[in-house]
Scaffold this motif. Structure first.
Motif, PDB file in Angstrom:
ATOM      1  N   SER A 353      41.527  25.119  35.781  1.00  0.00           N
ATOM      2  CA  SER A 353      41.974  25.680  34.518  1.00  0.00           C
ATOM      3  C   SER A 353      43.065  24.810  33.902  1.00  0.00           C
ATOM      4  O   SER A 353      43.048  24.515  32.713  1.00  0.00           O
ATOM      5  CB  SER A 353      42.485  27.101  34.761  1.00  0.00           C
ATOM      6  OG  SER A 353      42.973  27.635  33.582  1.00  0.00           O
ATOM      7  N   LYS A 359      39.270  28.438  30.401  1.00  0.00           N
ATOM      8  CA  LYS A 359      39.332  29.608  31.270  1.00  0.00           C
ATOM      9  C   LYS A 359      38.446  29.398  32.499  1.00  0.00           C
ATOM     10  O   LYS A 359      37.276  29.061  32.377  1.00  0.00           O
ATOM     11  CB  LYS A 359      38.814  30.838  30.516  1.00  0.00           C
ATOM     12  CG  LYS A 359      39.866  31.477  29.634  1.00  0.00           C
ATOM     13  CD  LYS A 359      40.759  32.393  30.456  1.00  0.00           C
ATOM     14  CE  LYS A 359      41.793  33.087  29.597  1.00  0.00           C
ATOM     15  NZ  LYS A 359      42.910  32.231  29.169  1.00  0.00           N
ATOM     16  N   HIS A 361      37.389  31.497  35.863  1.00  0.00           N
ATOM     17  CA  HIS A 361      37.464  32.759  36.587  1.00  0.00           C
ATOM     18  C   HIS A 361      37.259  32.519  38.070  1.00  0.00           C
ATOM     19  O   HIS A 361      36.770  31.470  38.486  1.00  0.00           O
ATOM     20  CB  HIS A 361      36.391  33.721  36.083  1.00  0.00           C
ATOM     21  CG  HIS A 361      36.488  34.002  34.614  1.00  0.00           C
ATOM     22  ND1 HIS A 361      37.361  34.919  34.092  1.00  0.00           N
ATOM     23  CD2 HIS A 361      35.822  33.472  33.559  1.00  0.00           C
ATOM     24  CE1 HIS A 361      37.227  34.947  32.766  1.00  0.00           C
ATOM     25  NE2 HIS A 361      36.299  34.074  32.419  1.00  0.00           N
ATOM     26  N   LEU A 364      33.213  35.988  39.657  1.00  0.00           N
ATOM     27  CA  LEU A 364      32.911  37.100  38.746  1.00  0.00           C
ATOM     28  C   LEU A 364      31.964  38.092  39.404  1.00  0.00           C
ATOM     29  O   LEU A 364      31.956  39.257  39.067  1.00  0.00           O
ATOM     30  CB  LEU A 364      32.258  36.558  37.466  1.00  0.00           C
ATOM     31  CG  LEU A 364      33.161  35.917  36.420  1.00  0.00           C
ATOM     32  CD1 LEU A 364      32.357  35.587  35.177  1.00  0.00           C
ATOM     33  CD2 LEU A 364      34.312  36.841  36.050  1.00  0.00           C
ATOM     34  N   GLU A 371      36.424  39.138  39.622  1.00  0.00           N
ATOM     35  CA  GLU A 371      37.670  38.374  39.668  1.00  0.00           C
ATOM     36  C   GLU A 371      37.854  37.601  38.375  1.00  0.00           C
ATOM     37  O   GLU A 371      37.581  36.401  38.285  1.00  0.00           O
ATOM     38  CB  GLU A 371      37.647  37.429  40.870  1.00  0.00           C
ATOM     39  CG  GLU A 371      37.616  38.173  42.201  1.00  0.00           C
ATOM     40  CD  GLU A 371      37.422  37.232  43.388  1.00  0.00           C
ATOM     41  OE1 GLU A 371      37.409  35.996  43.189  1.00  0.00           O
ATOM     42  OE2 GLU A 371      37.278  37.737  44.503  1.00  0.00           O
ATOM     43  N   PHE A 372      38.333  38.318  37.335  1.00  0.00           N
ATOM     44  CA  PHE A 372      38.586  37.653  36.064  1.00  0.00           C
ATOM     45  C   PHE A 372      39.755  36.691  36.210  1.00  0.00           C
ATOM     46  O   PHE A 372      40.624  36.884  37.069  1.00  0.00           O
ATOM     47  CB  PHE A 372      38.934  38.677  34.980  1.00  0.00           C
ATOM     48  CG  PHE A 372      37.766  39.490  34.510  1.00  0.00           C
ATOM     49  CD1 PHE A 372      36.656  38.879  33.935  1.00  0.00           C
ATOM     50  CD2 PHE A 372      37.777  40.873  34.621  1.00  0.00           C
ATOM     51  CE1 PHE A 372      35.590  39.635  33.481  1.00  0.00           C
ATOM     52  CE2 PHE A 372      36.710  41.633  34.169  1.00  0.00           C
ATOM     53  CZ  PHE A 372      35.610  41.010  33.602  1.00  0.00           C
ATOM     54  N   ALA A 373      39.792  35.676  35.344  1.00  0.00           N
ATOM     55  CA  ALA A 373      40.925  34.757  35.328  1.00  0.00           C
ATOM     56  C   ALA A 373      42.200  35.563  35.122  1.00  0.00           C
ATOM     57  O   ALA A 373      42.210  36.561  34.401  1.00  0.00           O
ATOM     58  CB  ALA A 373      40.753  33.741  34.209  1.00  0.00           C
ATOM     59  N   TYR A 379      38.788  42.704  30.684  1.00  0.00           N
ATOM     60  CA  TYR A 379      38.753  41.392  30.051  1.00  0.00           C
ATOM     61  C   TYR A 379      38.179  41.499  28.644  1.00  0.00           C
ATOM     62  O   TYR A 379      37.763  42.572  28.186  1.00  0.00           O
ATOM     63  CB  TYR A 379      37.928  40.429  30.924  1.00  0.00           C
ATOM     64  CG  TYR A 379      38.325  38.998  30.725  1.00  0.00           C
ATOM     65  CD1 TYR A 379      39.549  38.532  31.169  1.00  0.00           C
ATOM     66  CD2 TYR A 379      37.482  38.127  30.048  1.00  0.00           C
ATOM     67  CE1 TYR A 379      39.934  37.225  30.954  1.00  0.00           C
ATOM     68  CE2 TYR A 379      37.859  36.814  29.833  1.00  0.00           C
ATOM     69  CZ  TYR A 379      39.088  36.361  30.288  1.00  0.00           C
ATOM     70  OH  TYR A 379      39.471  35.057  30.066  1.00  0.00           O
ATOM     71  N   ASP A 385      36.631  45.414  35.379  1.00  0.00           N
ATOM     72  CA  ASP A 385      36.505  44.628  36.614  1.00  0.00           C
ATOM     73  C   ASP A 385      35.795  45.412  37.703  1.00  0.00           C
ATOM     74  O   ASP A 385      35.739  44.979  38.836  1.00  0.00           O
ATOM     75  CB  ASP A 385      37.888  44.165  37.086  1.00  0.00           C
ATOM     76  CG  ASP A 385      38.716  45.310  37.641  1.00  0.00           C
ATOM     77  OD1 ASP A 385      38.431  46.472  37.289  1.00  0.00           O
ATOM     78  OD2 ASP A 385      39.650  45.044  38.417  1.00  0.00           O
ATOM     79  N   GLN A 410      33.878  28.974  29.404  1.00  0.00           N
ATOM     80  CA  GLN A 410      34.114  29.818  30.573  1.00  0.00           C
ATOM     81  C   GLN A 410      33.491  29.166  31.811  1.00  0.00           C
ATOM     82  O   GLN A 410      32.392  28.625  31.741  1.00  0.00           O
ATOM     83  CB  GLN A 410      33.470  31.200  30.382  1.00  0.00           C
ATOM     84  CG  GLN A 410      33.870  31.907  29.105  1.00  0.00           C
ATOM     85  CD  GLN A 410      35.292  32.416  29.146  1.00  0.00           C
ATOM     86  OE1 GLN A 410      35.693  33.105  30.079  1.00  0.00           O
ATOM     87  NE2 GLN A 410      36.058  32.062  28.129  1.00  0.00           N
ATOM     88  N   PHE A 412      33.062  30.011  36.169  1.00  0.00           N
ATOM     89  CA  PHE A 412      33.354  30.955  37.246  1.00  0.00           C
ATOM     90  C   PHE A 412      32.763  30.479  38.557  1.00  0.00           C
ATOM     91  O   PHE A 412      31.867  29.638  38.602  1.00  0.00           O
ATOM     92  CB  PHE A 412      32.886  32.367  36.903  1.00  0.00           C
ATOM     93  CG  PHE A 412      31.397  32.514  36.689  1.00  0.00           C
ATOM     94  CD1 PHE A 412      30.850  32.356  35.431  1.00  0.00           C
ATOM     95  CD2 PHE A 412      30.556  32.839  37.749  1.00  0.00           C
ATOM     96  CE1 PHE A 412      29.482  32.494  35.214  1.00  0.00           C
ATOM     97  CE2 PHE A 412      29.188  32.995  37.539  1.00  0.00           C
ATOM     98  CZ  PHE A 412      28.653  32.810  36.270  1.00  0.00           C
TER      99      PHE A 412
END
Lengths: 565, 355
Positions: A353, A359, A361, A364, A371-373, A379, A385, A410, A412
């Motif tokens: 990041s 972003k 994450h 996810l 597990e969001f950023a 979010y 979540d 994004q 993840f």
């Protein structure tokens, strides 16, 4: 020298009366053709409403149907009446009952006075037009159309197909070249009378009676034989949607219409009180009179067409739910799926990041929670979540996330331990960028403090899942951009891999990876793998790791593989 | 991926024309006729209070609803939908005790029927509405709403329902879809001061912008959209039970039509296809849902006691429990309402090709 208006009306006669009065008061003679299907009472009302005006005439009435000869017949009769009743008329303007003059009549007159010999009629060679709906252009002139397109569509289509198959064609009369164009024209007395009084008129009429939509081709074709000076454009602003239906203007288009500087617009919604009020108000002509310039409107209309036909990629909502074959299998923007990296590096998401300024994450699709950023619980757009919520409809979850954050790349983490149902969607999504280090899932097991028997079972389970994901990614349906390293390959030269990852995520940044994520301590990993093998497990996804690392024991050079140059 | 319940994104199959499909169509026809019969049987439960249906003209746009104790919301509801161009309201008053009947009785464009019969036994009011539709809505564009729903659609401020329905007629469409969007205040639900006649959107000006689950139910091919604020706050653990949010509130009615499940779906099934399947977007709107006014807490208590609101009330005990405890729906990623253009840009509704 003046301008005469021919109006073809069939509905909203009160509006037609209002517009006719506007023209007449400004000194333009008006001939109205009212569809014979309009009840006598309504026609009577219209006549009464306009009775006080001397320059208004009503022509013989025909029953008009869209796309048929009757519309041409109505224009011919009304135009003939105009030419004979009002000898002072020099230009005849064909309009409809739902047309609205946008500029003071004096401005239109001044414009025509400065082009006294010019015919304004859109007239395009039939083979060249791209706008005909249904693909019929030249065939309008060479096939027969006995069935109504509106009421007998299947017969219409079938008969066209049959004629095409059999190669049946009508002969186009000698001397004319088929042209098409908007049916709303403005012609000079000389040209118009030359068409109407042509010695061959009976022959042409007979031919055009069986042409499809002759109102878009009769005058447009014949004018080419007689016009001294022709400008191939219509003075009327008329727009059509993808299915060939006229676009309608409402009160909120007032500024748009005004800025277009067109003289007449079609078609106006009969209840658009504001448009009728403001454009029919008697305003004096301006000193500077610009030419019509509908480009702004053209742009808006092509955007609207696009929205209707192509929609917004990656949006799934109540009025857009496409088949997979029509873009129903993709997210709104590119995104990165990173498998194995977070197992190999400490705080990998934070590092990526920072390095790519996007972003990133965590997992996810982790089994217990999303597990969001930034460890957020809710979010962008209100995504929860909660893992159950996500797993209820994982595709909506992922497409929503990418839609809600469009404009911001994004990424993840994804691992075999995560919820897997999304895997097939990712694999076939052209916007997915999958980077995968196969076998990396063993590293967290190696670090874990569990009994070896459990580890052995878990390793086998995860290896099977990752194997399935890999075969999906290598399968024929995959459209994601995929890069796969075995753990051995990756450890061989991690910097190149990381650099390519970063430039993939932030392509425009010239960034060179300088700060390096910390590789987890792999001391003893060889022995761990050997133990798994000794327990009877076949490790298939690692690559040729053991041989190499056996030669160079890791405990002596823990950070060797990714020295920054 | 296999969703056992529906077609997920990317899985919508093309429509089939085979024996099973024909059999299903036949079953749906039987079902529809059964619903129409039910409606006719339930007609006796309705007593006219003010019947002004004689004034309905051929081209009028109608609005039908069943209400119970909605005196607080109705003044604004009527104002808003009058402004949109509803010509006549047909309202069934299900035993209100807060003066709803008095409020409606004297409006010149409202016809009122009263009933004390069971809401649940009348398919949550649908049997009564279907009867009024058979009787009065044939051939009309007909809006079927709840009192806590405010319809908006692209350009609604400048183009009334007459413009919208003309457009739908022009497109050859018989039905218009709208997404229910839960609107909520910035704080706990009971905190806002709301008085009769107020615009509820003054206090309920937040919503969830992008947490909607979309799938298509295979049999009727109607959409099934869930999520929003209620989905996030009350049904996170049981997302399948979260309220359905897609509705088809505006239909050019025929006396042969029948709503199946609230206004989420109707028969014949072709009317449910309000979405484009070829990648384009078709015209759609939003129902701003004003459920979360301060009165929600006491109302939930009453609704739970009456048990008239869900087929299986016990399942929703926890939901009512939380509603009564003055919940806060607002969260860090809530979106403040700024009008239809905003919602259109976010993809909650679409103008299709309407310009």
């Amino acid at each position: 020298m003046t301008l005469g208006i021919v109006m073809l009306c069939h509905t909203a006669l009160d509006r037609a009366a209002q517009v006719a009065r506007h023209w007449a008061v400004a000194g333009c003679p008006v001939v109205l053709h009212v569809d014979a299907k309009v009840p006598a009472a309504e026609f009577g009302q219209l006549q009464t409403a306009l009775a006080d005006l001397t320059k208004i005439r009503f022509s013989r009435r025909f029953a008009c149907e869209w796309g048929t000869w009757s519309l041409v017949e109505a224009s011919q009769i009304a135009a003939t009446a105009m030419l004979s009743e009002f000898p002072e008329v020099r230009h005849v303007y064909l309009t409809s009952g739902s047309c609205l003059p946008l500029r003071p009549v004096a401005e239109l007159r001044a414009y025509l006075d400065s082009h006294p010999r010019t015919d304004f009629i859109e007239s395009v060679m039939a083979g060249d037009v791209g706008w005909t709906v249904g693909g019929l252009d030249l065939e309008r002139f060479t096939l027969r159309f006995p069935f109504s397109w509106r009421r007998q569509r299947k017969l219409f289509d079938a008969y066209v197909t049959v004629q095409r198959k059999l190669g049946i064609r009508r002969r186009i009369p000698a001397g004319i070249t088929p042209h098409l164009g908007s049916q709303w024209w403005c012609l000079t007395r000389q040209s118009l009378s030359a068409v109407l009084e042509s010695p061959d008129r009976a022959k042409y009429d007979d031919y055009f009676k069986r042409v499809w939509i002759p109102d878009e081709s009769y005058f447009q074709t014949l004018i080419r034989l007689v016009s001294a000076k022709l400008e191939s454009r219509s003075l009327t602003l008329a727009k059509f949607d993808v299915q060939g239906r006229p676009h309608i203007f409402y009160d909120d288009h007032r500024q748009l219409l005004r800025r277009s500087e067109c003289f007449v617009a079609r078609k106006i919604w009969p209840h658009a009180e504001g448009l009728y009020d403001s454009f029919l108000a008697q305003t004096p002509p301006r000193d500077v009179q610009p030419d019509p310039n509908p480009t702004g409107i053209d742009r808006l209309f092509s955007a609207a067409k696009d929205r209707r036909l192509a929609g917004r990629t990656g949006l799934y909502m109540q009025s857009r739910f496409p088949h997979a074959s029509h873009g129903g299998d993709t997210c709104a923007a590119p995104y990165s799926v990173l498998a194995g990296f977070s197992a190999l590096f400490e705080n990998f998401a934070d590092w990526l990041s920072r390095t790519s300024a996007t972003k990133v994450h965590g997992h996810l699709f982790a089994p217990d929670r999303v597990e969001f950023a930034g460890n957020e619980t809710v979010y962008a757009g209100g995504l929860s979540d909660n893992a159950r919520h996500r797993d209820y409809n994982p595709r909506s979850f992922l497409t929503s996330l990418i839609w809600n954050t469009r404009g911001e790349h994004q990424s993840f983490q994804f691992a075999p331990a995560d919820a897997q149902p999304i895997a097939s969607f990712i694999a076939q999504d052209p916007n997915a960028r999958v980077s995968l280090i196969s076998g990396a899932f063993l590293v967290p097991l190696f670090q874990s403090n569990r009994n070896f028997g459990e580890i052995r079972a878990e390793a086998a389970r995860l290896q099977k899942i990752e194997g399935e994901f890999l075969s999906l990614l290598r399968g024929p349906k995959t459209r994601a951009r995929v890069r796969i390293w075995t753990l051995a390959e990756f450890i061989e030269s991690p910097m190149a891999a990381l650099q390519s990852l970063v430039s993939d995520i932030a392509p425009r940044s010239e960034m060179r990876v300088t700060e390096v994520p910390k590789l987890v301590d792999l001391q003893g990993f060889d022995q761990f793998l050997q133990n798994l093998r000794n327990q009877g497990m076949q490790l298939t996804l690692l690559g040729d790791l053991s041989a190499e690392s056996g030669n160079a024991p890791r405990d002596q050079q823990p950070n060797r593989p990714y020295v920054v140059r | 991926m296999k969703l056992d319940h529906a077609f997920a994104i990317g899985e919508l199959p093309t429509k089939e024309r085979n024996w099973p499909a024909m059999w299903r169509a036949y079953r749906q026809r039987t079902r529809r006729r059964h619903l129409l019969l039910r409606a006719i049987r339930h007609r006796r439960e309705l007593t006219p209070v003010a019947n002004r249906t004689g004034a309905i003209r051929k081209t009028d746009i109608l609005c039908l609803m069943t209400v119970r104790n909605e005196a607080l919301r109705l003044p604004h509801f009527l104002d808003h939908h009058r402004r949109l161009g509803v010509d006549h309201f047909l309202v069934i008053d299900n035993d209100s005790s807060d003066g709803t009947d008095l409020l409606l009785r004297d409006e010149v464009d409202v016809s009122v029927w009263r009933t004390a019969a069971s809401y649940k036994a009348s398919r949550f009011g649908m049997d009564w509405l279907t009867w009024l539709q058979i009787r009065h809505a044939h051939g009309h564009w007909c809006l079927t709403l709840d009192a806590d729903e405010i319809l908006i659609y692209p350009y609604w401020e400048t183009r009334d329902l007459r413009a919208l329905t003309d457009r739908l007629d022009q497109l050859g469409r018989e039905a218009f879809g709208a997404l229910t969007v839960d609107m909520y205040p910035a704080g706990p639900v009971s905190a806002s001061g709301f008085r009769q006649g107020d615009d509820p959107l003054q206090s309920l000006d937040w919503f969830d912008g992008g947490n909607y689950s979309v799938q298509v139910q295979p049999k009727l091919r109607n959409l099934w959209i869930q999520g929003g604020a209620r989905g996030r706050v009350f049904f996170s653990d049981e997302p399948r039970k979260a309220p359905t949010l897609n509705k088809i509130p505006l239909v050019r009615w025929s006396r042969r039509y029948a709503y199946l499940n609230s206004t989420h779906s109707l028969l014949p099934a072709r009317l449910n296809e309000v979405y484009d399947v070829t990648g384009g977007e078709s015209l759609s709107g939003v129902l701003l849902h004003t459920k979360f006014l301060p009165t929600i807490t006491e109302r939930s208590l009453e609704e739970r006691q009456r048990g008239e609101h869900f087929a299986n009330g016990a399942q929703y005990a926890a939901y009512y429990e939380r509603l009564m405890n003055n919940p806060t729906l607002h969260c860090r990623t809530s979106t403040r309402f700024r009008g239809w253009r905003q919602m259109e840009a976010m993809g909650l509704m679409s103008r299709g090709g309407w310009l």
